[in-house]
Scaffold this motif. Structure first.
Motif, PDB file in Angstrom:
ATOM      1  N   LEU B 124       3.721 -13.366   5.361  1.00 13.63           N
ATOM      2  CA  LEU B 124       3.092 -12.289   4.584  1.00 13.63           C
ATOM      3  C   LEU B 124       1.832 -12.780   3.855  1.00 13.63           C
ATOM      4  O   LEU B 124       1.833 -13.830   3.230  1.00 13.63           O
ATOM      5  CB  LEU B 124       4.111 -11.783   3.551  1.00 13.63           C
ATOM      6  N   GLU B 125       0.786 -11.990   3.923  1.00 14.26           N
ATOM      7  CA  GLU B 125      -0.489 -12.254   3.229  1.00 14.26           C
ATOM      8  C   GLU B 125      -1.244 -13.462   3.795  1.00 14.26           C
ATOM      9  O   GLU B 125      -2.142 -13.985   3.155  1.00 14.26           O
ATOM     10  CB  GLU B 125      -0.284 -12.446   1.721  1.00 14.26           C
ATOM     11  N   ASP B 226      -8.562   7.843  -4.550  1.00 18.16           N
ATOM     12  CA  ASP B 226      -7.997   6.543  -4.183  1.00 18.16           C
ATOM     13  C   ASP B 226      -8.745   5.452  -4.931  1.00 18.16           C
ATOM     14  O   ASP B 226      -9.691   5.729  -5.679  1.00 18.16           O
ATOM     15  CB  ASP B 226      -8.035   6.312  -2.670  1.00 18.16           C
ATOM     16  N   VAL B 227      -8.301   4.207  -4.734  1.00 19.33           N
ATOM     17  CA  VAL B 227      -8.916   3.098  -5.481  1.00 19.33           C
ATOM     18  C   VAL B 227      -9.553   2.067  -4.558  1.00 19.33           C
ATOM     19  O   VAL B 227      -9.805   0.946  -4.964  1.00 19.33           O
ATOM     20  CB  VAL B 227      -7.875   2.407  -6.397  1.00 19.33           C
ATOM     21  N   ILE B 228      -9.819   2.435  -3.321  1.00 17.96           N
ATOM     22  CA  ILE B 228     -10.400   1.449  -2.405  1.00 17.96           C
ATOM     23  C   ILE B 228     -11.728   1.889  -1.811  1.00 17.96           C
ATOM     24  O   ILE B 228     -12.361   1.148  -1.085  1.00 17.96           O
ATOM     25  CB  ILE B 228      -9.425   1.089  -1.257  1.00 17.96           C
ATOM     26  N   ARG B 316       1.883  -0.568  -4.708  1.00 21.70           N
ATOM     27  CA  ARG B 316       2.375  -1.626  -5.586  1.00 21.70           C
ATOM     28  C   ARG B 316       1.744  -1.475  -6.968  1.00 21.70           C
ATOM     29  O   ARG B 316       0.616  -0.984  -7.098  1.00 21.70           O
ATOM     30  CB  ARG B 316       2.122  -3.003  -4.981  1.00 21.70           C
ATOM     31  N   LEU B 325      -8.762 -12.021  -4.395  1.00 23.30           N
ATOM     32  CA  LEU B 325      -8.711 -10.805  -5.216  1.00 23.30           C
ATOM     33  C   LEU B 325      -7.276 -10.405  -5.520  1.00 23.30           C
ATOM     34  O   LEU B 325      -6.959  -9.959  -6.622  1.00 23.30           O
ATOM     35  CB  LEU B 325      -9.416  -9.664  -4.459  1.00 23.30           C
ATOM     36  N   THR B 326      -6.423 -10.523  -4.528  1.00 20.47           N
ATOM     37  CA  THR B 326      -5.003 -10.276  -4.747  1.00 20.47           C
ATOM     38  C   THR B 326      -4.236 -11.412  -4.094  1.00 20.47           C
ATOM     39  O   THR B 326      -4.625 -11.916  -3.042  1.00 20.47           O
ATOM     40  CB  THR B 326      -4.528  -8.931  -4.151  1.00 20.47           C
ATOM     41  N   SER B 330       4.070  -8.899  -4.827  1.00 16.60           N
ATOM     42  CA  SER B 330       3.684  -7.499  -5.008  1.00 16.60           C
ATOM     43  C   SER B 330       4.735  -6.809  -5.844  1.00 16.60           C
ATOM     44  O   SER B 330       5.922  -6.906  -5.536  1.00 16.60           O
ATOM     45  CB  SER B 330       3.577  -6.792  -3.652  1.00 16.60           C
ATOM     46  N   THR B 332       6.593  -4.204  -6.006  1.00 20.50           N
ATOM     47  CA  THR B 332       7.136  -3.056  -5.273  1.00 20.50           C
ATOM     48  C   THR B 332       8.650  -3.120  -5.390  1.00 20.50           C
ATOM     49  O   THR B 332       9.201  -4.107  -5.896  1.00 20.50           O
ATOM     50  CB  THR B 332       6.783  -3.112  -3.761  1.00 20.50           C
ATOM     51  N   ARG B 334      10.503  -3.637  -3.020  1.00 26.02           N
ATOM     52  CA  ARG B 334      11.001  -4.419  -1.886  1.00 26.02           C
ATOM     53  C   ARG B 334      10.729  -5.917  -2.018  1.00 26.02           C
ATOM     54  O   ARG B 334      11.197  -6.699  -1.212  1.00 26.02           O
ATOM     55  CB  ARG B 334      10.341  -3.919  -0.581  1.00 26.02           C
ATOM     56  N   ASP B 335       9.975  -6.326  -3.048  1.00 23.89           N
ATOM     57  CA  ASP B 335       9.570  -7.738  -3.150  1.00 23.89           C
ATOM     58  C   ASP B 335      10.468  -8.460  -4.164  1.00 23.89           C
ATOM     59  O   ASP B 335      10.443  -8.165  -5.349  1.00 23.89           O
ATOM     60  CB  ASP B 335       8.100  -7.817  -3.581  1.00 23.89           C
TER      61      ASP B 335
END
Lengths: 388, 388
Positions: B124-125, B226-228, B316, B325-326, B330, B332, B334-335
């Protein structure tokens, strides 16, 4: 687009899909799987700086016929909904258990026959922007479907720019030229290289760049050490050659060119290198033609430099340009890529003035049937002098 | 470093290598192969925006004992020579025939026994920043040596920040705060969102950012979509909530936080969402502790929002932060990543005010033994109003 989002109309994207699908048919690819920011932007117009976050993978599937399918994190639904794409399928990413692989498997299984082939760029200048372990799960889940290298499919299409793209790159070059015009005033106001670079990035934004993805440069007595270092908090001094290089971005299209300035009058070695570089660029501007190879371009530049008594730099002396800072091909003695009409390229001859002291010129061009057309305003013959 | 290059001393890098090598020993990894900008920077201090060019792969090999070996394109020799690394081996990239794979194979073969294991982040990531076809050649050439997933090795070390790193992130947060202070003046001078974003990036540079890798945001009546999304050339109007989010960079360390502004007085829904978000962040600031999981942090925020009658956003609600940046984990449901002392994290609760209208807060913290310590100056309780 409808909401004022910059970008091209639907026709440009349909042209791109059709061009890729024609290549896919030739290569026997039943679908194309794309994961990187440039390819996703190229197919859909999806433009965001959110790629800076490595948290989530994004997938575009282009079937053999029909519109692309986006398989993307939920956070992208709103923005992708305004782009050029067929269906948009989303999942709540990041998900540590299944980060889109189930959904992507389903999507590809429905579009590609069991004995079919999925093309994925795997070659030079590509990388797979998803976890390798997830790629392995994907290929296992889709077997017996095969994955094969689609680098050629994508690169042969992307490397030929449409007039819309050429206009976009020219616009970015033009705004960067205005920022370069501001450099003498910036150097007069600032004394250290890092402050100069900050102000130069500000000038690019003021001139209309959406953002500044790349700046590099250097300053040193009679040349600089490299062209990839960030700027240090060191003073610029009389006798230095100052170089600024930028990849500013507007509407997703890059420029990539540098400009050199002499702080006070340049020494004789620098003058000679400047003249050789200017004239070598002129040779390439006069003689480069479609049908030559990247290696031929390299040879044009190195011979022109050598004939003038200059030592050509060891790296590549130019490259493609467009939706990333650099694209293939590379002007080296090893790259045999054929140059075509409407490729956008940089001419980037460099000279080693002395060990550890280089001078690099760079211009951006579009290769037309009758030769290069400049996208940058040509750098001056003489190295501009800045008095401090 | 000796030449004034910003960065940490040799001790910090030796600490990182030792921490990784301890994890490698536990995991049975005889070497670590790293290809991405953040990992390369983390191990060596090698900082350049040249990663924008996808043309060349870069490799760092960390053996089970001893210093890392850099296997990199010649163009990086000068800069890597000023970084923290043992041997530097180079090849003339880009090379369409062998782009460093021969040299990397040799390097790994000498460091890893034939029955040994090479760790590579695959989870992941992560992603592999080299052509997939070259990775296949590499694994074939190095057989019977095995490649295994080293995501855990790298992430468990990188996620715990040293005080040097925490100070660096705080410095970036502090400069961004000064840029946010300039927003009312920017909005007064500019009318369209894209012009506001250009000026905001300029303000970040003026405040001392080396570069601005990320800005996003939006504006809309009573919330944004949105934020992107990048900023559009659309006017900001009375009644809009304007949000700016930034990942500015100084010395290679990011901030990541946003600020919201109301153009004129906010409506009641927006006021309620603002209060719920402010208070939910307070709850997390008071109650988050090492030993909780990322999922616990998510639950703290969602419950605090729900108790206040707000609808928590679906994505998240916070994440790691540092040299990208990230970073993981996360926040969430599920993490299950365990939160540790000296993790740097963002608290990023969001509220859906209405379908397609959201409000998002974000603060950056370092998690201490007794709870979060803010790295950002806390956003005000009331939504700041800008009159236009």
């Amino acid at each position: 687009m409808a909401d004022g989002r910059p970008g091209f109309g639907a026709g440009e994207y349909r042209r791109r899909w059709a061009a890729l699908q024609a290549r896919m048919a030739e290569a026997g690819e039943d679908a194309l799987l794309l994961t990187g920011p440039a390819d996703v932007f190229y197919l859909t117009g999806f433009l965001t700086r959110f790629w800076e976050s490595p948290a989530r993978p994004w997938f575009i599937v282009l079937p053999a016929t029909g519109d692309p399918v986006a398989v993307i994190p939920e956070i992208g639904t709103h923005l992708m909904g305004q782009c050029h794409v067929g269906e948009v399928r989303t999942w709540p990413a990041p998900d540590p258990v299944d980060d889109g692989i189930g959904l992507l498997t389903e999507t590809l299984a429905a579009l590609v026959p069991e004995r079919g082939r999925i093309g994925l760029p795997m070659g030079l200048e590509t990388s797979l922007r998803m976890p390798l372990a997830d790629y392995r799960r994907l290929t296992a889940a889709l077997a017996p479907r095969a994955f094969s290298d689609a680098t050629d499919t994508v690169q042969r299409v992307r490397e030929i720019k449409s007039e819309l793209e050429i206009t976009a790159i020219r616009e970015t070059c033009t705004l960067a030229a205005r920022a370069f015009d501001a450099v003498p005033a910036i150097v007069a106001a600032e004394r250290t290289l890092d402050a100069i670079f900050r102000s130069f990035q500000g000038a690019l934004l003021e001139a209309g760049a959406d953002w500044v993805s790349y700046t590099a440069g250097g300053a040193g007595p009679g040349g600089y050490g490299d062209v990839i270092s960030p700027a240090l908090p060191v003073p610029v001094r009389r006798g230095d050659v100052l170089m600024l290089d930028t990849g500013a971005v507007k509407n997703g299209y890059f420029c990539d060119f540098d400009r050199n300035f002499s702080i006070g009058p340049p020494d004789d070695d620098t003058r000679r290198a400047q003249t050789a570089l200017y004239e070598a660029t002129e040779v390439a501007l006069n003689r480069l033609r479609p049908g030559m190879t990247a290696r031929d371009a390299h040879r044009l530049l190195t011979c022109a430099l050598s004939e003038r008594g200059a030592t050509p730099g060891g790296g590549r002396l130019g490259h493609g340009l467009g939706i990333t800072l650099t694209e293939w091909p590379s002007f080296t003695d090893r790259d045999t890529t054929l140059l075509h009409e409407n490729m956008v390229l940089t001419l980037e001859p460099s000279v080693e003035i002395a060990p550890g002291r280089i001078l690099v010129h760079e211009e951006d061009i579009v290769l037309r049937a009758d030769g290069p057309e400049l996208l940058t305003e040509r750098a001056p013959f003489d190295l501009p002098e800045i008095e401090i």
